[in-house]
Design a protein around this motif. Structure first.
Motif, PDB file in Angstrom:
ATOM      1  N   LEU A 102      -9.657  -8.558 -24.348  1.00 21.15           N
ATOM      2  CA  LEU A 102      -8.273  -8.612 -24.802  1.00 21.15           C
ATOM      3  C   LEU A 102      -8.038  -7.624 -25.928  1.00 21.15           C
ATOM      4  O   LEU A 102      -8.990  -7.061 -26.482  1.00 21.15           O
ATOM      5  CB  LEU A 102      -7.897 -10.027 -25.272  1.00 21.15           C
ATOM      6  N   THR A 103      -6.778  -7.428 -26.245  1.00 24.26           N
ATOM      7  CA  THR A 103      -6.364  -6.678 -27.423  1.00 24.26           C
ATOM      8  C   THR A 103      -5.711  -7.675 -28.364  1.00 24.26           C
ATOM      9  O   THR A 103      -4.871  -8.470 -27.931  1.00 24.26           O
ATOM     10  CB  THR A 103      -5.350  -5.574 -27.032  1.00 24.26           C
ATOM     11  N   ALA A 104      -6.111  -7.646 -29.630  1.00 26.97           N
ATOM     12  CA  ALA A 104      -5.551  -8.613 -30.580  1.00 26.97           C
ATOM     13  C   ALA A 104      -4.067  -8.345 -30.807  1.00 26.97           C
ATOM     14  O   ALA A 104      -3.602  -7.218 -30.669  1.00 26.97           O
ATOM     15  CB  ALA A 104      -6.307  -8.537 -31.898  1.00 26.97           C
ATOM     16  N   ASP A 105      -3.346  -9.390 -31.169  1.00 26.24           N
ATOM     17  CA  ASP A 105      -1.930  -9.239 -31.509  1.00 26.24           C
ATOM     18  C   ASP A 105      -1.756  -8.669 -32.910  1.00 26.24           C
ATOM     19  O   ASP A 105      -0.724  -8.080 -33.219  1.00 26.24           O
ATOM     20  CB  ASP A 105      -1.226 -10.602 -31.417  1.00 26.24           C
ATOM     21  N   GLY A 106      -2.761  -8.893 -33.743  1.00 24.36           N
ATOM     22  CA  GLY A 106      -2.682  -8.377 -35.103  1.00 24.36           C
ATOM     23  C   GLY A 106      -4.061  -8.322 -35.719  1.00 24.36           C
ATOM     24  O   GLY A 106      -5.001  -8.959 -35.241  1.00 24.36           O
ATOM     25  N   THR A 107      -4.186  -7.521 -36.782  1.00 18.08           N
ATOM     26  CA  THR A 107      -5.459  -7.429 -37.492  1.00 18.08           C
ATOM     27  C   THR A 107      -5.210  -7.664 -38.981  1.00 18.08           C
ATOM     28  O   THR A 107      -4.070  -7.601 -39.450  1.00 18.08           O
ATOM     29  CB  THR A 107      -6.115  -6.048 -37.307  1.00 18.08           C
TER      30      THR A 107
END
Ligand code: ZN
Length: 205
Positions: A102-107
């Motif tokens: 997945l790709t995170a929604d935020g870091t």
């Protein structure tokens, strides 16, 4: 805010549910691998998982992140560990585990304060177990992932692990003022005062 705990998966990862009792919104720290058990808790408590925070990207902590994201949870991880949600960095290949990338929604980065579902999370960067590992401070609770355990600390022999960094990170936690209940990524809960006294790493200087 109320805290609930689930231990699940072959590696017995601790999943923490921080619930805003007024809104029934929940922030989960480390969903683990077992999607069904996390959803069972969500259903039993009548809560909605709005956010998933990861202490780091290893498969045993982040294995169900994609499924929870598909259900609407926003997934946050440190900027340094985000790339491990894809590829070899999450160790799923090495351990022969399935991992939905997945790709995170935020870091987030060190020192950042996140206000999620009315709960404030302070991010403490604690590299060593992975280069992007973090701990979260919430009130008098400290969520330590695979950085600090009852009587021990996390492994540093995986890719991006670094023993010198881990020692510095544990020292950084020990230097926090006051006492905290420590909620680690595996095994028993402890307190920071207990670890300052008895953890084998307390003697490192
Ligand atoms: Zn780990």
């Amino acid at each position: 805010m109320k805290l609930y705990h689930l231990s699940s998966g072959p590696l017995r990862v601790n999943t923490y549910f921080l619930v805003n009792e007024q809104t029934k919104q929940a922030v989960v720290i480390d969903g683990g691998e077992n999607y069904k058990k996390v959803k069972q808790v969500e259903e039993q408590l009548g809560i909605k998982i709005e956010y998933l925070l990861l202490t780091h990207s290893h498969f045993d902590h982040a294995g169900n992140a994609k499924k929870l994201q598909d259900d609407g949870a926003k997934v946050y991880v440190s900027a340094v560990d985000e790339n491990k949600l894809r590829g070899d960095g999450n160790l799923s290949c090495r351990f022969g585990r399935k991992f939905d990338e997945l790709t995170a929604d935020g870091t987030f980065t060190d020192g950042e304060k996140l206000n999620l579902a009315g709960i404030t999370f302070e991010v403490i960067a604690t590299p060593g177990h992975t280069d992007g590992s973090v701990c979260f401070l919430v009130g008098d609770m400290l969520f330590t992932g695979d950085t600090l355990f009852l009587g021990s600390v996390g492994r540093t022999d995986f890719p991006t692990g670094n023993r010198a960094d881990l020692i510095n990170s544990v020292k950084k936690l020990f230097a926090l003022e006051g006492d905290y209940t420590v909620y680690p990524g595996h095994e028993e809960f402890t307190t920071l005062s207990h670890e300052r006294k008895y953890n084998v790493f307390a003697d490192y200087d």
